[in-house]
Design an enzyme around this catalytic site. Structure first.
Site, PDB file in Angstrom:
ATOM      1  N   CYS A  46       0.832  -1.209   0.000  1.00 35.24           N
ATOM      2  CA  CYS A  46       0.000   0.000   0.000  1.00 35.24           C
ATOM      3  C   CYS A  46       0.865   1.257   0.000  1.00 35.24           C
ATOM      4  O   CYS A  46       0.532   2.251  -0.655  1.00 35.24           O
ATOM      5  CB  CYS A  46      -0.942  -0.020   1.191  1.00 35.24           C
ATOM      6  SG  CYS A  46      -2.061  -1.447   1.166  1.00 35.24           S
ATOM      7  N   THR A  47       1.966   1.203   0.716  1.00 32.45           N
ATOM      8  CA  THR A  47       2.880   2.342   0.743  1.00 32.45           C
ATOM      9  C   THR A  47       3.512   2.546  -0.628  1.00 32.45           C
ATOM     10  O   THR A  47       3.550   3.668  -1.150  1.00 32.45           O
ATOM     11  CB  THR A  47       3.962   2.135   1.821  1.00 32.45           C
ATOM     12  OG1 THR A  47       3.309   2.001   3.097  1.00 32.45           O
ATOM     13  CG2 THR A  47       4.929   3.305   1.866  1.00 32.45           C
TER      14      THR A  47
END
Length: 155
Positions: A46-47
């Protein structure tokens, strides 16, 4: 709820956003919007995805495209995530998961033999008329933001 298809009207949402703002799809009508769903703030995939969209934000802005990341995390968690990684994307808090359900990305997942409900990583390109122009499901992060940018340029 079935999967959304290209040409269908994108489901409306009005969610609390980072920085205390409200993010409503209807408020963005007249401009293309990228709505990307991701499982959780500050996890590796997600990062990387949020940073990839941030790295291309100037290119998306040149073609008047807004990027909105949606996850079940709270707006306060989004604020920390944005600050930690200097993100330039807008993040919306779908804490009740109604938006993920409407887009068909709240799904049963499995990890270490345990089944649970969670967000399937997916991206929807919504055109200026509020119709779904393209859908990416079960997204693999490397190269994804670039693929979305190319599709947005073709609108």
């Amino acid at each position: 709820m079935g999967e959304l298809a290209v040409g269908e009207t994108a489901p409306e949402f009005d969610l609390e956003g980072s920085g205390g703002e409200r993010i409503a799809l209807s408020a963005l009508k007249g401009h293309p919007v990228v709505v990307y769903f991701y499982p959780k703030d500050d996890t590796p995939g997600c990062t990387k995805e949020a940073i990839a969209f941030t790295d291309l934000i100037a290119d998306f802005r040149k073609i008047d495209v807004t990027i909105i990341g949606v996850s079940p995390d709270t707006a306060a968690k989004h604020d920390k995530f944005i600050a930690k990684h200097e993100l330039a994307v807008r993040l919306a808090a779908d804490t009740q998961t109604g938006t993920a359900e409407a887009y068909g990305v709240w799904v049963e997942k499995s990890m270490y033999g345990k089944k649970y409900m969670g967000v399937e990583r997916a991206t929807f390109l919504v055109d200026a008329d509020g119709k779904i122009a393209q859908v990416w499901r079960k997204v693999k992060v490397p190269g994804h933001a670039e693929a979305v940018l190319e599709a947005a340029r073709a609108l």
